[in-house]
Design a protein around this motif. Structure first.
Motif, short mmCIF file in Angstrom:
data_model
loop_
_atom_site.label_atom_id
_atom_site.label_comp_id
_atom_site.label_asym_id
_atom_site.label_seq_id
_atom_site.Cartn_x
_atom_site.Cartn_y
_atom_site.Cartn_z
N ARG A 181 0.84 -1.21 0.00
CA ARG A 181 0.00 0.00 0.00
C ARG A 181 0.87 1.25 0.00
O ARG A 181 1.96 1.26 0.56
CB ARG A 181 -0.89 0.02 1.24
CG ARG A 181 -1.92 -1.10 1.25
CD ARG A 181 -2.86 -0.98 2.43
NE ARG A 181 -2.17 -0.89 3.69
CZ ARG A 181 -2.50 -0.06 4.69
NH1 ARG A 181 -3.51 0.76 4.55
NH2 ARG A 181 -1.84 -0.06 5.83
N LYS A 197 7.34 -7.90 4.26
CA LYS A 197 6.13 -8.60 3.83
C LYS A 197 6.46 -9.96 3.21
O LYS A 197 5.76 -10.94 3.42
CB LYS A 197 5.37 -7.74 2.81
CG LYS A 197 4.04 -8.34 2.38
CD LYS A 197 3.28 -7.40 1.47
CE LYS A 197 1.92 -7.99 1.10
NZ LYS A 197 1.14 -7.06 0.25
N GLN A 219 5.24 1.00 10.59
CA GLN A 219 4.42 0.66 9.42
C GLN A 219 4.55 -0.82 9.05
O GLN A 219 3.58 -1.46 8.65
CB GLN A 219 4.80 1.55 8.23
CG GLN A 219 4.42 3.00 8.38
CD GLN A 219 2.93 3.20 8.63
OE1 GLN A 219 2.08 2.42 8.18
NE2 GLN A 219 2.58 4.26 9.36
N ILE A 222 2.32 -2.69 11.42
CA ILE A 222 0.91 -2.51 11.04
C ILE A 222 0.57 -3.38 9.82
O ILE A 222 -0.48 -4.04 9.79
CB ILE A 222 0.61 -1.02 10.76
CG1 ILE A 222 0.69 -0.22 12.07
CG2 ILE A 222 -0.77 -0.84 10.13
CD1 ILE A 222 0.69 1.29 11.89
N GLU A 223 1.46 -3.39 8.83
CA GLU A 223 1.23 -4.21 7.63
C GLU A 223 1.17 -5.70 7.99
O GLU A 223 0.35 -6.44 7.46
CB GLU A 223 2.35 -3.96 6.61
CG GLU A 223 2.28 -2.61 5.93
CD GLU A 223 1.00 -2.41 5.13
OE1 GLU A 223 0.84 -3.07 4.09
OE2 GLU A 223 0.13 -1.63 5.57
N THR A 224 2.03 -6.12 8.91
CA THR A 224 2.04 -7.53 9.33
C THR A 224 0.72 -7.89 10.03
O THR A 224 0.22 -9.02 9.89
CB THR A 224 3.24 -7.79 10.27
OG1 THR A 224 4.44 -7.44 9.59
CG2 THR A 224 3.31 -9.26 10.69
N LEU A 225 0.16 -6.93 10.77
CA LEU A 225 -1.10 -7.18 11.49
C LEU A 225 -2.29 -7.37 10.54
O LEU A 225 -3.36 -7.81 10.96
CB LEU A 225 -1.39 -6.04 12.48
CG LEU A 225 -0.51 -6.02 13.73
CD1 LEU A 225 -0.71 -4.73 14.52
CD2 LEU A 225 -0.77 -7.23 14.62
N HIS A 226 -2.12 -7.03 9.26
CA HIS A 226 -3.18 -7.32 8.28
C HIS A 226 -3.25 -8.82 7.99
O HIS A 226 -4.26 -9.31 7.49
CB HIS A 226 -2.93 -6.55 6.97
CG HIS A 226 -3.19 -5.07 7.10
ND1 HIS A 226 -2.37 -4.09 6.59
CD2 HIS A 226 -4.19 -4.40 7.74
CE1 HIS A 226 -2.85 -2.91 6.88
NE2 HIS A 226 -3.96 -3.06 7.58
N ARG A 227 -2.14 -9.52 8.30
CA ARG A 227 -2.11 -10.97 8.02
C ARG A 227 -2.04 -11.81 9.30
O ARG A 227 -2.34 -12.99 9.28
CB ARG A 227 -0.89 -11.30 7.15
CG ARG A 227 -0.84 -10.55 5.84
CD ARG A 227 0.29 -11.03 4.93
NE ARG A 227 1.58 -11.04 5.59
CZ ARG A 227 2.37 -9.97 5.74
NH1 ARG A 227 1.96 -8.79 5.29
NH2 ARG A 227 3.54 -10.06 6.33
N GLU A 228 -1.59 -11.21 10.38
CA GLU A 228 -1.45 -11.92 11.65
C GLU A 228 -2.24 -11.17 12.73
O GLU A 228 -2.28 -9.94 12.74
CB GLU A 228 0.03 -12.01 12.06
CG GLU A 228 0.88 -12.78 11.05
CD GLU A 228 2.38 -12.74 11.38
OE1 GLU A 228 2.73 -12.50 12.56
OE2 GLU A 228 3.19 -12.94 10.45
N ASN A 229 -2.85 -11.93 13.63
CA ASN A 229 -3.69 -11.30 14.67
C ASN A 229 -2.85 -10.60 15.74
O ASN A 229 -3.30 -9.64 16.36
CB ASN A 229 -4.57 -12.35 15.35
CG ASN A 229 -5.62 -12.89 14.42
OD1 ASN A 229 -6.09 -12.17 13.54
ND2 ASN A 229 -5.96 -14.16 14.57
N GLN A 345 -3.16 -6.59 20.02
CA GLN A 345 -2.58 -6.83 18.69
C GLN A 345 -1.06 -6.90 18.75
O GLN A 345 -0.43 -7.68 18.04
CB GLN A 345 -3.00 -5.73 17.72
CG GLN A 345 -4.49 -5.68 17.44
CD GLN A 345 -4.84 -4.42 16.67
OE1 GLN A 345 -4.97 -3.34 17.26
NE2 GLN A 345 -4.95 -4.53 15.36
#
Length: 640
Positions: A181, A197, A219, A222-229, A345
């Motif tokens: 993104r 990523k 950042q 944050i990007e990793t949290l889109h794939r991991e809880n 998170q």
């Protein structure tokens, strides 16, 4: 490197860690045993006497104590956030009944905040002369040793794989997802995000000074949290952990801070487990259960020894109810803690803090380790053992970890896991745009440490306090006879005449700003020396200088190590060393000088003896650089 060589290397690390622990303990005992309070105070491991300024409960209902020491006792000290300490009375010591342990939250020259490990302050603390002294932290070494032993033993497929990748016998693996993104970052920062990523096991963000490493790391998390809880985020120091907790909180991420925060600030405290328990919807029920349990226990204890059968039955029933209520309270607390941990998170802690009981047994998809180039290898393995992959962030061209044993450091203990990983893998991206300093301040470090690949962002490239100012000055004391001296007690070097020249230049510079109406454009000044004795001398001279209080408040004096991670509009560096043999000692650690040179945003003034420092290749190149940019001045110009 072969697998067997890796095993030998790890076993050597374990031996060196034992050597470091023994040296640390020896130095601690030397400072503590058979020494008076006055001597301990002088050696920096004790504050005595201290005044009890304030006691209160923080947001997590932990007992906080604020103490201060008298100005005449302001010696240099070894207290830092996260250090174990003892609060003692004048009648005792750290092993006395009149002593309680605690942890330093934050500390200045004259004041200290401590979290005390008791529910209420003992009576003697109100009536005795109090002191604070350092305790030896056995736990940190114990956890590091356990982690290294697990890595050596292996047997777990994932640990064995990570061990081989990080230490260079297997190549790091990456996916090939190209899209990320648009977050408004620069090209090298975006490349770092792409690397994180795609990393299956290891990725490294190499962040030189001022390049936005923390911004990039946040950042990436944050990007990793889109794939991991949930992810684990660690750093060697409490201050670095708190900074990450703060930055992640600003992004509306649910953060749990495990361990003792360094910053006594509501924003950080609100992220601690204690505070989250106190703010949980079921906390009132928990308090009620505990209160009822205590009341029943008190009631049961009121029965006398000689009583009849009916009283025995009643007492047993009351005690049974008290125990039931206590069990209910413990079960409810367990539920509350699990609820908080599971909804977080990001869990942030120091490296050793990753062994915290509340997160024991948990595993994570990703662990992020910030400031990894300042961590002992053994400490870095602690959180890695909990993860499927590891993301390192740091800069091995800045300060290494603090090591007590000179011998252990030279045998390899000072080489960090970050440094090994970056040298033995192709898994790193260097951030190349810096946002801190004028390009003339940046360029020398860029050449010497970063393959001349750093570029100054347009916003800072020509940044000055005022337009006609010189961004870099080297003031050469060669030929002036400003020879160094050694403090007989601390064995630290100082240079009185060099300190005088520095103060003269600083006062004249501040006067010049006042004359041309640019006083308000200068927000901060840092005065740095690698030598503690010189910083103490400069602090004294600054107090005696007669500078206006408002102006003097903008000036901070400290060692290079204390300025790591910080920046100031103007930086003065006093190199101190001036002798006929060309000995530079401490200055030979060029990484320390890299830190010092890159703290300045708009102006850098370095003062030293070219005849002494110029015999070292690094400083010889620095002297060439200042000549190249026309930044050379002789101290004789300032003397008359």
């Amino acid at each position: 490197m072969s697998k067997s060589n890796i095993q030998e290397e790890l076993k050597t690390q374990l031996q060196l860690l034992h050597q470091e622990k023994e040296e640390d303990l020896r130095q601690y005992r030397l400072k503590m045993s058979s020494t008076s309070l006055k001597e301990r105070r002088k050696s920096g491991v004790c504050w005595y006497p201290v005044d009890l300024l304030k006691t209160h409960f923080d947001a997590g209902e932990r007992l906080m104590v604020k103490v201060s020491r008298q100005k005449e006792h302001v010696d240099a000290h070894s207290f830092q956030s996260g250090k174990l300490v003892s609060l003692f009375s004048s009648g005792g010591g750290e092993n006395s009944d009149e002593a309680v342990s605690g942890v330093v939250n934050n500390v200045t020259k004259t004041e200290m905040h401590i979290t005390i490990n008791v529910d209420e302050l003992p009576q003697w603390a109100q009536h005795s002369q109090l002191g604070i002294q350092l305790l030896f932290d056995e736990n940190a070494y114990r956890e590091m040793e356990k982690a290294l032993q697990k890595v050596i033993k292996g047997g777990d497929d994932r640990i064995d794989h990570l061990k081989q990748v990080i230490l260079g016998t297997k190549e790091a693996s990456f996916d090939n997802q190209d899209t990320i993104r648009d977050l408004g970052l620069n090209d090298s920062q975006n490349e770092a995000l792409r690397l994180v990523k795609n990393a299956q096991d290891v990725a490294i963000i190499h962040g030189p000074p001022g390049t936005g490493k923390t911004t990039t790391l946040v950042q990436a998390i944050i990007e990793t949290l889109h794939r991991e809880n949930q992810v684990l985020v660690c750093a060697p120091s409490n201050a670095a952990v708190d900074l990450l907790a703060e930055k992640l909180g600003e992004q509306k991420i649910e953060v749990l801070r495990v361990g003792h925060p360094a910053r006594v600030h509501e924003d950080i405290l609100s992220k601690t487990l204690d505070a989250k328990i106190a703010n949980h919807a079921d906390f009132k029920s928990l308090k009620d259960l505990r209160k009822q349990s205590e009341e029943y226990f008190k009631l049961a204890s009121k029965y006398k020894r000689s009583f009849g059968h009916a009283e025995k039955v009643q007492r047993r029933a009351i005690k049974s109810e008290a125990l039931r209520l206590k069990d209910d309270a413990n079960n409810l607390e367990y539920y509350i803690i699990n609820d908080i941990v599971s909804k977080s998170q990001v869990i942030v802690s120091t490296l050793v803090g990753a062994t915290n009981n509340y997160i024991k047994g948990m595993s994570f998809g990703t662990v992020f380790i910030d400031e990894a180039a300042q961590a002992l290898e053994a400490a870095s393995w602690i959180p890695i053992l909990r993860a499927q992959r590891v993301i390192f962030a740091g800069d091995h061209c800045q300060l290494p970890p603090t090591i007590r044993s000179f011998d252990a450091a030279k045998k390899g203990l000072e080489v960090t896991l970050f440094e090994k990983a970056i040298q033995r893998n192709k898994a790193d991206v260097m951030l190349s745009i810096q946002y801190r300093m004028h390009e003339q301040i940046m360029n020398f470090s860029s050449r010497m440490f970063y393959k001349n690949e750093l570029k100054a962002d347009d916003r800072v490239r020509q940044w000055k306090v005022f337009s006609e100012d010189t961004p870099v000055e080297f003031i050469d004391t060669a030929g002036c006879g400003f020879f160094e001296a050694i403090d007989p007690e601390t064995r630290s070097s100082f240079n009185t005449e060099e300190a005088d020249i520095l103060l003269k230049h600083l006062i004249e510079y501040l006067g010049q700003l006042d004359t041309i109406g640019h006083q308000d454009d200068l927000q901060s000044v840092g005065v740095i020396s690698p030598y503690k004795a010189q910083t103490l001398l400069l602090t004294e001279k600054l107090l005696e200088s007669g500078l206006d209080t408002a102006v003097a408040s903008k000036v901070q004096v400290n060692t290079v190590d204390s300025f790591q991670g910080q920046e100031r509009d103007v930086i003065y560096i006093s190199l101190v060393r001036s002798n006929e043999n060309g000995e530079i000692g401490f200055l030979g650690d060029t990484r320390r000088m890299n830190v010092a040179l890159t703290r300045a945003k708009k102006k850098l003034v370095v003062i030293g003896d070219s005849a002494t420092i110029g015999q070292h290749p690094f400083y010889n190149k620095f002297l060439d650089y200042v000549q190249e940019i026309d930044a050379y001045r002789s101290a004789f110009e300032l003397m008359y």
